[in-house]
Design a protein around this motif. Structure first.
Motif, PDB file in Angstrom:
ATOM      1  N   THR A 149       0.832  -1.202   0.000  1.00 35.98           N
ATOM      2  CA  THR A 149       0.000   0.000   0.000  1.00 35.98           C
ATOM      3  C   THR A 149       0.866   1.252   0.000  1.00 35.98           C
ATOM      4  O   THR A 149       0.566   2.228  -0.691  1.00 35.98           O
ATOM      5  CB  THR A 149      -0.929   0.000   1.229  1.00 35.98           C
ATOM      6  N   ASP A 194      -5.881  -0.967  -4.804  1.00 36.39           N
ATOM      7  CA  ASP A 194      -5.385  -1.501  -3.533  1.00 36.39           C
ATOM      8  C   ASP A 194      -6.357  -2.530  -2.968  1.00 36.39           C
ATOM      9  O   ASP A 194      -7.385  -2.176  -2.417  1.00 36.39           O
ATOM     10  CB  ASP A 194      -5.181  -0.358  -2.537  1.00 36.39           C
ATOM     11  N   GLU A 195      -6.034  -3.779  -3.110  1.00 35.27           N
ATOM     12  CA  GLU A 195      -6.868  -4.879  -2.637  1.00 35.27           C
ATOM     13  C   GLU A 195      -8.345  -4.633  -2.946  1.00 35.27           C
ATOM     14  O   GLU A 195      -9.191  -4.682  -2.051  1.00 35.27           O
ATOM     15  CB  GLU A 195      -6.679  -5.076  -1.120  1.00 35.27           C
TER      16      GLU A 195
HETATM   17 MG   LIG Z   1      -2.325  -2.665   2.269  1.00 33.74          MG
END
Ligand SMILES: [Mg+2]
Ligand SMILES: Nc1ncnc2c1ncn2[C@@H]1O[C@H](COP(=O)(O)OP(=O)(O)O)[C@@H](O)[C@H]1O
Lengths: 364, 269
Positions: free
Chosen positions: A52, A167-168
């Motif tokens: 991240t 992000d995910e």
């Molecule tokens: Mg993360």
């Protein structure tokens, strides 16, 4: 091959020696990465490894403490976030709760001097792209998680960013929907041809979707390559254990000859491995064997006993005790499943055994 | 049916009784004021001799009351607006940014809510005397701002923590600068808290008596100080009417605002 391609193709994103520390703690450590235009690259690694943080550095939400970032040939690490042309999709969508779907998607266009009529067209096209036509007037709260994720994707893509950062994005969805969105996301990415950096800790996701997987651990890149590459030829102990199920067999090279290295394991048992040119007799090494490559049968060089069995349908997972060494095997069930306590013979093809040196890197 | 009620026993009955008594204790005085404000009698007490609006009519002719009412409204509105602007800015700084001495700033902003009003009242007066400043209406407004600011900061801070940072990050990543992000995302999401604090501050200022007595310029009355000075002379039924008006303003406004805030919160979520 792959690396050569990335060099010749136009580079969309370039990270040079990017480092980011939070006080004493180094979250990202000297990361260099080059991403080609239209490429789908996944940052894969355990939670907390700095994925991240890398995305947020590119987006401009955090400031690296060292290094340079270029996007579309432009140095961007020193310009404010709203002047970088980057599409960002968050794990929890982050759709503006007080704005309609239309206003959410149109948000970025407003700041790009796009004419009103063109905005309407673009929003409509974006909604068609994510297969949610006609929901312009709804509020995000009126939509399901999967739909919100699509809107978030549309909002990020409609501004035609130089790079799309995810992000995910699938982790908040339930399992079925996640697989569906995985395929869909990949399809949309191909259609649009947008350069994409995808972050996940889910290896299946990474292997299924990516052109290139970048495996990270503790703020550094452990290995990058095609999904097949990183899965089949792990460069480090970390990659070998993180991706799939591997057996790590510590021992010492007893002899090298005919392209084969004979390794004496700590229990006296011997296995053979394809010998890299660096392999020398006497070296301390660790043999890495995927669980799928540990063949359980009636005949074979290694004798063992089944400790536990889990039936997985077409395959079974066994834990085997081979004279003090614990082996894990995932085998297709041939005639019958092996039972707990049964004596079995194990064979491992030399080509399926790779050798790591003392530092945990693959012997070259 | 009744049997089950009885079964709950004496303890439950006692709780019910106490609850009712507490409510009576809390609301009876208010009710008495409201009822008596419509009493036709010369005297500001029971018994009722008839229903009439005469005390309201009389109030409307009372210059002193009207000007006190005006003063109070102006002071309260000004205080509410200034407090909200300052409070929102302070809350954003405290929640969203890191800076040295943040804890200290936070404590100083909240402190006036903890210090007795009398102390604040005297303190501000002494400060003004030391600075050779006359007592003006602005001093009163300034004092009220000091009194009410902690509540705004607390209310807005609480909401801001609820407004997730990602909304702002998303806005900026889409090309909005800091100001545009504030206008388009942060402010609308903060609206319920802002409405709530506007009303809270208005009531705090409008109701305040202790500190206002210290700070008002000589000859200027606010509603509460006006009522107090009227009470010193006599308990006229006019005061009941005035009290009723105060109740309407200080209860009605927050109710109205609460509804508005809830409406904004719903459409803002
Ligand atoms: Mg993360
Ligand atoms: N604002 C911060 N302050 C201090 N440490 C942080 C901050 N943000 C992240 N970290 C730390 O940096 C490391 C990497 O975080 P992150 O990039 O979010 O990991 P990942 O996304 O791979 O799970 C983690 O150990 C995390 O605790």
């Amino acid at each position: 091959m792959k690396k050569a391609c990335a060099m010749t193709a136009e580079t969309a994103v370039q990270l040079r020696n990017v480092t980011l520390s939070y006080g004493e703690f180094v979250a990202v450590n000297n990361v260099s990465l080059s991403i080609g235009r239209g490429e789908f690259v996944t940052l894969l690694g355990p939670s907390g490894c700095g994925k991240t943080t890398i995305l947020r550095s590119i987006a401009g939400l955090v400031q690296p403490t060292g290094g340079e970032i270029e996007v579309a040939g432009r140095r961007i690490d020193n310009i404010p976030i709203h002047k970088r042309n980057i599409g960002l999709v968050f794990q929890n969508y982050a759709l503006f709760p007080h704005k309609s779907v239309f206003d959410n998607i149109a948000f970025g266009l407003k700041y790009r001097n796009v004419e009103k009529s063109v905005i309407a067209q673009k929003v409509k096209r974006a909604l068609d792209m994510v297969r949610l036509p006609g929901v312009e007037k709804k509020l995000p709260s009126e939509m399901s998680g999967g739909q919100q994720q699509r809107i978030a994707l549309a909002r990020a893509i409609v501004i035609e960013p130089d790079v799309l950062l995810l992000d995910e994005p699938l982790s908040a969805l339930d399992a079925n929907l996640r697989e569906e969105m995985r395929t869909e996301l990949k399809t949309i990415q191909r259609e649009v041809g947008i350069t994409t950096i995808f972050v996940t800790h889910d290896q299946e996701e990474a292997l299924a979707m990516s052109d290139r997987v970048v495996v990270m651990n503790k703020g550094v890149i452990e290995q990058q390559g095609s999904p097949e590459d990183v899965y089949r030829r792990p460069e480090t102990r970390f990659v070998a254990t993180f991706l799939g199920q591997s057996n790590l067999l510590p021992g010492r090279i007893a002899s090298v000859g005919n392209g084969l290295a004979t390794v004496s394991l700590d229990n006296g048992q011997q296995i053979e491995a394809a010998a890299p040119s660096a392999a020398k007799a006497g070296m301390a090494v660790t043999g890495v064997v995927r669980a799928q490559k540990v063949v359980v049968g009636k005949t074979g060089p290694i004798q063992g006993k089944i400790i536990s069995v889990s039936y997985l349908g077409g395959t079974a997972a066994y834990f085997i005790d081979a004279a003090g060494i614990r082996l894990q095997s995932i085998s297709t069930i041939e005639e019958r499943i092996w039972r707990e306590g049964e004596a079995v013979a194990i064979s491992i093809a030399p080509a399926d055994c790779q050798l790591l040196d003392e530092t945990g890197h693959r012997l070259q | 049916m009744n049997a089950t009620n009885d079964n709950r026993g004496l303890g439950w009955r006692a709780v019910q009784l106490v609850t009712v008594l507490v409510y009576i204790f809390m609301f009876a005085p208010i009710l008495v004021v409201i009822v008596l404000s419509f009493n036709d009698s010369q005297f500001g007490g029971f018994p009722m001799t008839g229903f009439s609006f005469r005390w309201y009519a009389k109030l409307m002719e009372n210059e002193a009351v009207l000007s006190a009412f005006q003063t109070s409204i102006w002071v309260a509105v000004l205080t509410a607006v200034i407090c909200s602007v300052l409070g929102v800015a302070a809350a954003i700084a405290l929640v969203r940014y890191e800076f040295p001495g943040k804890e200290l700033v936070n404590t100083i902003l909240i402190a006036p809510a903890l210090v007795p009003e009398t102390v604040l009242g005297v303190g501000l007066l002494l400060l003004m005397r030391w600075a050779h400043q006359p007592r003006t209406l602005w001093l009163l407004v300034l004092g009220h701002i000091m009194l009410a600011l902690p509540y705004v900061v607390l209310v807005v801070q609480a909401r801001l923590i609820g407004v997730r940072r990602v909304y702002e990050e998303a806005a900026m990543s889409l090309g909005a600068n800091r100001f545009q992000t504030f206008r388009e995302v942060t402010l609308p999401l903060l609206m319920p808290a802002i409405v709530a604090s506007l009303l809270l501050v208005f009531t705090i200022s409008f109701d305040n008596i202790t500190a206002s007595m210290f700070w008002r310029p000589s000859g200027v009355e606010t509603m509460p100080t006006q009522i107090l000075s009227m009470l010193k002379v006599s308990i006229s039924p006019e005061i009941n009417a005035l009290g009723t008006l105060m109740i309407v303003v200080t209860v009605g406004l927050p109710l109205l605002g609460g509804g508005l805030a809830r409406y904004l919160a719903r459409s803002g979520r």
